[in-house]
Design a protein around this motif. Structure first.
Motif, PDB file in Angstrom:
ATOM      1  N   ASN A 289       0.864  -1.179   0.000  1.00  0.00           N
ATOM      2  CA  ASN A 289       0.000   0.000   0.000  1.00  0.00           C
ATOM      3  C   ASN A 289       0.898   1.226   0.000  1.00  0.00           C
ATOM      4  OD1 ASN A 289      -2.700  -1.156   0.116  1.00  0.00           O
ATOM      5  ND2 ASN A 289      -2.098  -1.911   2.134  1.00  0.00           N
ATOM      6  N   ARG A 290       0.605   2.131  -0.874  1.00  0.00           N
ATOM      7  CA  ARG A 290       1.508   3.241  -1.129  1.00  0.00           C
ATOM      8  C   ARG A 290       1.606   4.202   0.045  1.00  0.00           C
ATOM      9  NH1 ARG A 290       0.020   6.200  -6.521  1.00  0.00           N
ATOM     10  NH2 ARG A 290       1.948   7.279  -5.962  1.00  0.00           N
TER      11      ARG A 290
ATOM     12  N   PHE B  15       2.294   8.181   0.646  1.00  0.00           N
ATOM     13  CA  PHE B  15       2.149   9.358  -0.198  1.00  0.00           C
ATOM     14  C   PHE B  15       2.995  10.545   0.255  1.00  0.00           C
ATOM     15  CE2 PHE B  15      -1.895   7.023  -0.842  1.00  0.00           C
ATOM     16  CZ  PHE B  15      -1.769   6.803  -2.209  1.00  0.00           C
TER      17      PHE B  15
ATOM     18  N   SER C 190       7.430   8.387  -1.096  1.00  0.00           N
ATOM     19  CA  SER C 190       6.926   8.083  -2.433  1.00  0.00           C
ATOM     20  C   SER C 190       8.065   8.006  -3.446  1.00  0.00           C
ATOM     21  CB  SER C 190       5.912   9.149  -2.857  1.00  0.00           C
ATOM     22  OG  SER C 190       5.399   8.884  -4.133  1.00  0.00           O
TER      23      SER C 190
ATOM     24  N   ASN D 122      -3.833   2.104  -2.822  1.00  0.00           N
ATOM     25  CA  ASN D 122      -4.182   3.154  -1.877  1.00  0.00           C
ATOM     26  C   ASN D 122      -4.914   2.532  -0.696  1.00  0.00           C
ATOM     27  OD1 ASN D 122      -4.999   5.417  -0.465  1.00  0.00           O
ATOM     28  ND2 ASN D 122      -6.631   5.939  -1.900  1.00  0.00           N
TER      29      ASN D 122
ATOM     30  N   CYS E 148      -9.210   9.163  -1.167  1.00  0.00           N
ATOM     31  CA  CYS E 148      -8.871   9.377  -2.581  1.00  0.00           C
ATOM     32  C   CYS E 148      -7.367   9.611  -2.668  1.00  0.00           C
ATOM     33  CB  CYS E 148      -9.609  10.589  -3.160  1.00  0.00           C
ATOM     34  SG  CYS E 148     -11.392  10.392  -3.311  1.00  0.00           S
ATOM     35  N   ARG E 149      -6.744   9.025  -3.657  1.00  0.00           N
ATOM     36  CA  ARG E 149      -5.298   9.192  -3.785  1.00  0.00           C
ATOM     37  C   ARG E 149      -4.959  10.651  -4.090  1.00  0.00           C
ATOM     38  NH1 ARG E 149      -3.778  10.134  -8.820  1.00  0.00           N
ATOM     39  NH2 ARG E 149      -5.167   9.610 -10.551  1.00  0.00           N
TER      40      ARG E 149
ATOM     41  N   HIS F 250      -3.190  15.660   0.871  1.00  0.00           N
ATOM     42  CA  HIS F 250      -3.164  16.121  -0.521  1.00  0.00           C
ATOM     43  C   HIS F 250      -2.281  17.363  -0.658  1.00  0.00           C
ATOM     44  CE1 HIS F 250      -6.547  13.711  -2.486  1.00  0.00           C
ATOM     45  NE2 HIS F 250      -6.437  13.227  -1.268  1.00  0.00           N
TER      46      HIS F 250
ATOM     47  N   HIS G 273       1.313  16.323  -0.741  1.00  0.00           N
ATOM     48  CA  HIS G 273       1.648  15.729  -2.037  1.00  0.00           C
ATOM     49  C   HIS G 273       1.976  16.818  -3.067  1.00  0.00           C
ATOM     50  CE1 HIS G 273       1.328  13.229  -5.652  1.00  0.00           C
ATOM     51  NE2 HIS G 273       0.492  14.128  -6.124  1.00  0.00           N
TER      52      HIS G 273
END
Length: 486
Positions: free
Chosen positions: A102-103, A105, A110, A131, A136-137, A288, A291
């Motif tokens: 599982n990634r 982020f 990453s 994910n 939500c990615r 997010h 990221h």
């Protein structure tokens, strides 16, 4: 479908220490091959090393995961060292042709994972990432112009429209069949503190079962009055789910679905459910943002704040970390943090505002302290929340909002119960004076057994002066002139 007699699949656990709702585990099981579960304790990579409280949690969570895997016939392999080197060693030992994960982020993690995946792919080893940590990615929730949201409310609206929590899964019942491999002993990793052991007050149950219990307890109790409990630290209204979510012992989708279902079924007021859903959304918003803006933990999101004239106040910072500032609500929060590895949400904002705006100490110093002492230390959330208080972040608290530690205490700890619990020196102080004991008559302090400067410190800074000083500096940096105090 292949059979378990063929080369096994390596399942690389990281921040997904659970068997239920684990997409990488489910997809590995779908291959029909034996699964080699592994956790690699990598302290030498570019990824920011975990703090002391997080390592305490990791120790207990890995033990719980190992037991759960054992109950299903498998064995969690523990390795310590460089992630890529250890994966390559496992591939050589098992003949595995696939690594499922599982990634992560966070930018550095990453990048590391991408480098590993490309290197292994060139040698014929498939790496598949999923994910398992977000609704939500990152990169999947964008504004109308195709860019990242910088304001929470529209982000949340789009997230709600796009998020479709998957059906709950319990994971494969049988995890047997993997080859026998050497594994480290977790006791040899030294994750639990010693000499001294400062974790005696940690009242947590790390692991997947503890996470599920925390969710059920919250929905049954705290969620019903969450909008109050999230602001009143003496109330048992906090979810206490943040460390479980950080380590992936429970998926945000499961939490989201359970809270929404409780509201729709009338088990809790719909408004309370929505209030907590927004908190899950804020966690998502932070991830997010990190990221899209990877410098968030090191640089101000609004560049002009990097020129802020921070002070070097070692004595002030030391008093803040020890809960000896002379402001009871601040000291209570910092002591709760040290004893339990956690601090109530409202108090986090108060202590952060005090460090940044009363003492003019760089928010990064506070973020680093929280990183080491919080069991729920999360890179995205920690950086985003500190920048929110500083006024330098995305959709941040406006710079002119400066929390008054006295009025905040009087408003959210009216009877002083929170302060009395964590600052026992003031336990006998009447509620009228407990949040500003230096204003109490001498006879009141004498009867309460309080001697300012001796049994309890005098304020290390005058808030009114500090507020004016901060406003002047912030006005110069921001170029605006409004003044406000909360």
């Amino acid at each position: 479908m292949t059979t378990k007699g063929e080369a096994p699949v390596i399942l690389w656990f990281r921040h997904d220490l659970r068997l239920a709702d684990n997409p990488a585990l489910n997809q590995a099981h779908a291959t029909g091959r034996a699964i080699v579960p592994v956790y690699i304790h990598d302290e030498g990579s570019a990824v920011r090393p975990a703090g002391g409280a997080s390592l305490w949690w990791l120790d207990k969570s890995l033990r719980a995961l190992s037991a759960s895997i054992g109950e299903r016939g498998g064995r969690l392999i523990l390795r310590r060292g460089d992630s890529e080197a250890e994966l390559r060693r496992l591939i050589e030992e098992t003949g595995a042709e696939s690594v499922f994960m599982n990634r992560l982020f966070e930018p550095d993690a990453s990048t590391r994972d991408s480098d590993i995946a490309h290197g292994l792919k060139a040698e014929g080893v498939e790496c598949r990432g999923f994910n398992g940590s977000l609704l939500c990615r990152p990169g999947g929730v964008l504004n109308g112009s195709g860019g990242p949201y910088k304001v929470f409310t529209p982000f949340m609206k789009t997230l709600r429209a796009q998020a479709e929590p998957p059906a709950h899964t319990t994971g494969p019942r049988d995890l047997s069949g993997a080859p026998r491999l050497d594994s480290d002993r977790i006791d040899d990793w030294g994750l639990h503190p010693s000499r001294p052991d400062w974790s005696g007050g940690f009242d947590w149950t790390p692991g997947e079962a503890g996470a599920v219990e925390a969710l059920q307890t919250f929905i049954g109790r705290g969620l019903k009055t969450y909008s109050k409990g999230r602001d009143h630290p003496a109330e048992p209204g906090a979810s206490r789910l943040s460390p479980h979510l950080h380590w992936g012992e429970i998926s945000p989708s499961r939490v989201w679905s359970a809270v929404v279902a409780a509201g729709e079924a009338g088990k809790v007021p719909a408004a309370e459910a929505e209030k907590f859903i927004a908190e899950i959304g804020w966690r998502e918003f932070s991830a997010h943002l990190l990221h899209h803006f990877p410098a968030l933990p090191e640089r101000a999101f609004r560049p002009e704040y990097d020129d802020f004239p921070w002070l070097t106040d070692r004595k002030g910072f030391d008093a803040w970390t020890k809960g000896l500032t002379g402001y009871p609500i601040v000291d209570a929060g910092m002591r709760q943090l040290w004893v339990t590895g956690w601090m109530h949400n409202r108090v986090r904002m108060i202590v952060a505002s005090f460090l940044i705006k009363d003492l003019l100490i760089d928010w990064r110093k506070g973020e680093a302290w929280f990183w080491d002492t919080l069991v729920d230390a999360d890179l995205a959330s920690n950086a985003q929340n500190w920048q929110w208080v500083a006024g330098s972040g995305a959709d941040a608290s406006p710079y002119f909002r400066i929390f008054n530690p006295v009025s905040q205490g009087e408003r959210f700890d009216k009877d002083g119960d929170y302060v009395r619990k964590w600052v026992p020196e003031l336990a006998k102080t009447p509620a009228k004076w407990i949040h500003a004991p230096w204003t109490a008559p001498a006879e009141v302090l004498r009867e309460a057994g309080v001697t300012l400067g001796d049994t309890y410190p005098k304020p290390i800074v005058d808030h009114a002066m500090a507020r004016d000083r901060a406003l002047a500096a912030l006005k110069e940096v921001s170029g605006r002139g409004r003044s406000d105090e909360d």
